[in-house]
Write an enzyme that holds these catalytic residues in place. Structure first.
Site, PDB file in Angstrom:
ATOM      1  N   GLU A 176      59.856   0.912  49.668  1.00  0.00           N
ATOM      2  CA  GLU A 176      59.415   0.056  48.552  1.00  0.00           C
ATOM      3  C   GLU A 176      58.561  -1.125  48.990  1.00  0.00           C
ATOM      4  O   GLU A 176      58.745  -2.243  48.519  1.00  0.00           O
ATOM      5  CB  GLU A 176      60.642  -0.415  47.760  1.00  0.00           C
ATOM      6  CG  GLU A 176      61.438   0.751  47.207  1.00  0.00           C
ATOM      7  CD  GLU A 176      62.710   0.317  46.460  1.00  0.00           C
ATOM      8  OE1 GLU A 176      62.923  -0.879  46.288  1.00  0.00           O
ATOM      9  OE2 GLU A 176      63.483   1.216  46.060  1.00  0.00           O
ATOM     10  N   ASN A 219      58.916   5.596  51.682  1.00  0.00           N
ATOM     11  CA  ASN A 219      59.652   5.935  50.462  1.00  0.00           C
ATOM     12  C   ASN A 219      59.412   4.881  49.388  1.00  0.00           C
ATOM     13  O   ASN A 219      59.466   3.686  49.680  1.00  0.00           O
ATOM     14  CB  ASN A 219      61.152   5.991  50.809  1.00  0.00           C
ATOM     15  CG  ASN A 219      62.026   6.565  49.720  1.00  0.00           C
ATOM     16  OD1 ASN A 219      61.772   7.689  49.249  1.00  0.00           O
ATOM     17  ND2 ASN A 219      63.070   5.848  49.325  1.00  0.00           N
ATOM     18  N   HIS A 256      62.811   8.114  39.940  1.00  0.00           N
ATOM     19  CA  HIS A 256      63.719   7.550  38.927  1.00  0.00           C
ATOM     20  C   HIS A 256      62.945   7.562  37.612  1.00  0.00           C
ATOM     21  O   HIS A 256      62.116   6.690  37.359  1.00  0.00           O
ATOM     22  CB  HIS A 256      64.114   6.116  39.301  1.00  0.00           C
ATOM     23  CG  HIS A 256      64.908   6.015  40.567  1.00  0.00           C
ATOM     24  ND1 HIS A 256      66.166   6.566  40.700  1.00  0.00           N
ATOM     25  CD2 HIS A 256      64.629   5.437  41.753  1.00  0.00           C
ATOM     26  CE1 HIS A 256      66.626   6.315  41.920  1.00  0.00           C
ATOM     27  NE2 HIS A 256      65.712   5.634  42.579  1.00  0.00           N
ATOM     28  N   GLU A 284      65.257  10.438  45.332  1.00  0.00           N
ATOM     29  CA  GLU A 284      66.316   9.738  44.586  1.00  0.00           C
ATOM     30  C   GLU A 284      66.311  10.150  43.116  1.00  0.00           C
ATOM     31  O   GLU A 284      66.491   9.331  42.215  1.00  0.00           O
ATOM     32  CB  GLU A 284      66.124   8.206  44.693  1.00  0.00           C
ATOM     33  CG  GLU A 284      66.048   7.705  46.119  1.00  0.00           C
ATOM     34  CD  GLU A 284      65.935   6.179  46.239  1.00  0.00           C
ATOM     35  OE1 GLU A 284      66.131   5.467  45.225  1.00  0.00           O
ATOM     36  OE2 GLU A 284      65.647   5.711  47.344  1.00  0.00           O
ATOM     37  N   ASP A 286      66.722  10.922  39.451  1.00  0.00           N
ATOM     38  CA  ASP A 286      67.618  10.802  38.291  1.00  0.00           C
ATOM     39  C   ASP A 286      66.744  10.563  37.068  1.00  0.00           C
ATOM     40  O   ASP A 286      65.641  10.037  37.175  1.00  0.00           O
ATOM     41  CB  ASP A 286      68.712   9.734  38.463  1.00  0.00           C
ATOM     42  CG  ASP A 286      68.204   8.365  38.875  1.00  0.00           C
ATOM     43  OD1 ASP A 286      67.010   8.068  38.659  1.00  0.00           O
ATOM     44  OD2 ASP A 286      69.009   7.563  39.391  1.00  0.00           O
TER      45      ASP A 286
HETATM   46  O1  G2I Z   1      68.291   0.866  42.762  1.00  0.00           O
HETATM   47  C1  G2I Z   1      68.290   2.242  42.870  1.00  0.00           C
HETATM   48  C2  G2I Z   1      67.748   2.713  44.204  1.00  0.00           C
HETATM   49  C3  G2I Z   1      66.262   2.364  44.304  1.00  0.00           C
HETATM   50  N1  G2I Z   1      65.709   2.856  45.566  1.00  0.00           N
HETATM   51  C4  G2I Z   1      66.410   2.458  46.761  1.00  0.00           C
HETATM   52  C5  G2I Z   1      67.896   2.749  46.672  1.00  0.00           C
HETATM   53  O2  G2I Z   1      68.567   2.276  47.808  1.00  0.00           O
HETATM   54  C6  G2I Z   1      68.480   2.148  45.416  1.00  0.00           C
HETATM   55  O3  G2I Z   1      69.893   2.447  45.425  1.00  0.00           O
HETATM   56  C7  G2I Z   1      70.729   1.517  44.824  1.00  0.00           C
HETATM   57  C8  G2I Z   1      72.167   2.006  44.919  1.00  0.00           C
HETATM   58  O4  G2I Z   1      72.269   3.203  44.196  1.00  0.00           O
HETATM   59  C9  G2I Z   1      73.097   0.958  44.331  1.00  0.00           C
HETATM   60  O5  G2I Z   1      74.454   1.335  44.594  1.00  0.00           O
HETATM   61  O6  G2I Z   1      70.597   0.277  45.469  1.00  0.00           O
HETATM   62  C10 G2I Z   1      71.343  -0.721  44.815  1.00  0.00           C
HETATM   63  C11 G2I Z   1      71.056  -2.070  45.430  1.00  0.00           C
HETATM   64  O7  G2I Z   1      69.697  -2.323  45.454  1.00  0.00           O
HETATM   65  C12 G2I Z   1      72.830  -0.402  44.921  1.00  0.00           C
HETATM   66  O8  G2I Z   1      73.582  -1.340  44.203  1.00  0.00           O
HETATM   67  C13 G2I Z   1      74.395  -2.164  44.968  1.00  0.00           C
HETATM   68  C14 G2I Z   1      74.927  -3.273  44.059  1.00  0.00           C
HETATM   69  O9  G2I Z   1      73.800  -3.991  43.545  1.00  0.00           O
HETATM   70  C15 G2I Z   1      75.778  -4.199  44.830  1.00  0.00           C
HETATM   71  O10 G2I Z   1      76.325  -5.149  43.968  1.00  0.00           O
HETATM   72  C16 G2I Z   1      76.867  -3.437  45.558  1.00  0.00           C
HETATM   73  O11 G2I Z   1      77.601  -4.278  46.400  1.00  0.00           O
HETATM   74  O12 G2I Z   1      75.479  -1.486  45.548  1.00  0.00           O
HETATM   75  C17 G2I Z   1      76.233  -2.309  46.398  1.00  0.00           C
HETATM   76  C18 G2I Z   1      77.269  -1.465  47.150  1.00  0.00           C
HETATM   77  O13 G2I Z   1      78.131  -0.825  46.236  1.00  0.00           O
END
Ligand code: G2I
Length: 352
Positions: A176, A219, A256, A284, A286
């Site tokens: 990103e 990515n 996404h 990724e 969805d």
């Molecule tokens: O945002 C969707 C994805 C966009 N591209 C990069 C990916 O790495 C990203 O994944 C998401 C995860 O699916 C989430 O699970 O990235 C988020 C953070 O940018 C993740 O969320 C975070 C929460 O914001 C936090 O509060 C939490 O502590 O997940 C953390 C671990 O559970």
């Protein structure tokens, strides 16, 4: 014509040992349905499989999912994971804030758990992610000195890639880095602001040294529509890297999507990047409300591009998704297959 079957001719690549094993297992699992012998349209080398990973393997591809270490003990979750998928991506466990919370002090427990579990079951692993402005600890984003940041970035890349050397098929080296909107330029981040735009190249060069066997990916999201400035910015970066011999092997399209699914140009975008001499991957996937047709179009776009080597969905059940309330995945909250699941499997040439 089903694109999968077109691929069985001149574009087919040899299956790896793991994939052959997965294919044989799938064949065994579906034998009672008689599908393998009752489908005359299918070549003997490509029987219809009834799970996502096994069917993707028929064309030398993977079908993966994001996984969370904390959910692996859930029986429904793990059951679907092991039945359907042949690649995994750690949803958060390999990110900077999870692996190097303070400088030089590394934590690998949850990431190791995901990697070891997957490899023990013949699943492949994507690495996500090394250099990203988000989920970045404050001690990194606060660095103002280029020499320090360069050495910190290199050490982070080298330490993670060395730990998993030979175990990760593709690494998201830089994630990103491009700005949203019409600029087509790199976004503001500590990396760009302190190291300059050359930080992307520096990261890829460090990554190649650390694990020469891993495919090195750039990515990003919102780069699926060919004419968008952001897509064009990434395209120029990859073209420049290839022209100058900077190591890069793949581009990850996060995918996404909203309810409409992929833009009409998605396959063109994949093909145009592939023509630069890199693999492309859907990393990724969805889709809001998971319309079956939107999944069909997404999966078909990949199947129609020979160098689209695999698809990863960003979670297993709707309740596992980061998109709360949007039900964007292939399995419902109870782990039941949705219409989108059948669409994805069918689009690869499989049979639900
Ligand atoms: O945002 C969707 C994805 C966009 N591209 C990069 C990916 O790495 C990203 O994944 C998401 C995860 O699916 C989430 O699970 O990235 C988020 C953070 O940018 C993740 O969320 C975070 C929460 O914001 C936090 O509060 C939490 O502590 O997940 C953390 C671990 O559970």
């Amino acid at each position: 014509m089903n694109p999968h079957f077109r691929r069985t001719g001149r574009n087919r690549r040899p299956l790896s040992g793991v994939l052959v094993a997965a294919t044989l297992l799938a064949g065994g699992a579906t034998a009672t349905t008689g599908a393998a012998s009752a489908a005359p349209a299918i070549t003997p080398a490509a029987p219809k499989a009834s799970t996502l990973g096994a069917q993707a393997a028929q064309s030398g591809r993977y079908f993966g999912t994001a996984v969370a270490a904390g959910k692996l003990s859930n029986g429904v979750y793990a059951g679907i994971l092991d039945r359907e998928f042949n690649s995994v991506t750690a949803e958060n466990e390999m990110k900077w804030d999870a692996t190097e919370r303070s400088r030089g002090s590394f934590t690998f427990g949850p990431a190791d758990q995901i990697v070891n579990r997957a490899l023990g079951r013949g699943q492949r692993v994507r690495g996500h992610t090394l250099v990203w402005h988000s989920q970045l600890p404050g001690w990194v984003s606060g660095i103002g000195d280029a020499g320090t940041l360069r050495s910190v970035m290199r050490n982070h890349i080298t330490t993670l890639m060395s730990r998993y050397r030979g175990k990760i098929h593709s690494w998201d080296v830089v994630n990103e880095a491009f700005a949203d909107g019409g600029s087509g330029q790199l976004r503001s981040s500590v990396f760009r602001n302190v190291l300059g735009t050359g930080f992307v190249e520096e990261a890829f060069r460090a990554a190649r040294s650390a694990d020469p066997s891993a495919k090195l990916c750039y990515n990003d999201y919102s780069i699926e529509n060919w004419s968008d400035a952001k897509t064009q910015g990434v395209y120029r970066l990859v073209r420049d890297f290839k022209a100058r011999g900077v190591p890069i092997d793949c581009v990850g399209f996060q995918a996404h999507f909203g309810t409409g699914g992929p833009p009409g140009s998605f396959q063109t975008t994949l093909a145009n990047f592939a023509a630069l001499g890199v693999d492309v991957q859907i990393t990724e996937l969805d889709i809001a409300q998971a319309p079956a047709a939107a999944y069909t179009n997404s999966v078909r776009a990949c199947m129609n591009v020979a160098r689209c080597t695999g698809i990863t969905v960003w979670g297993i059940r709707d309740s596992d998704s980061w998109r709360v309330g949007q039900n964007p995945l292939l399995f419902d909250n109870n782990g039941n297959k949705k219409a989108a699941y059948r669409a994805a499997l069918t689009a690869m040439g499989g049979t639900p």
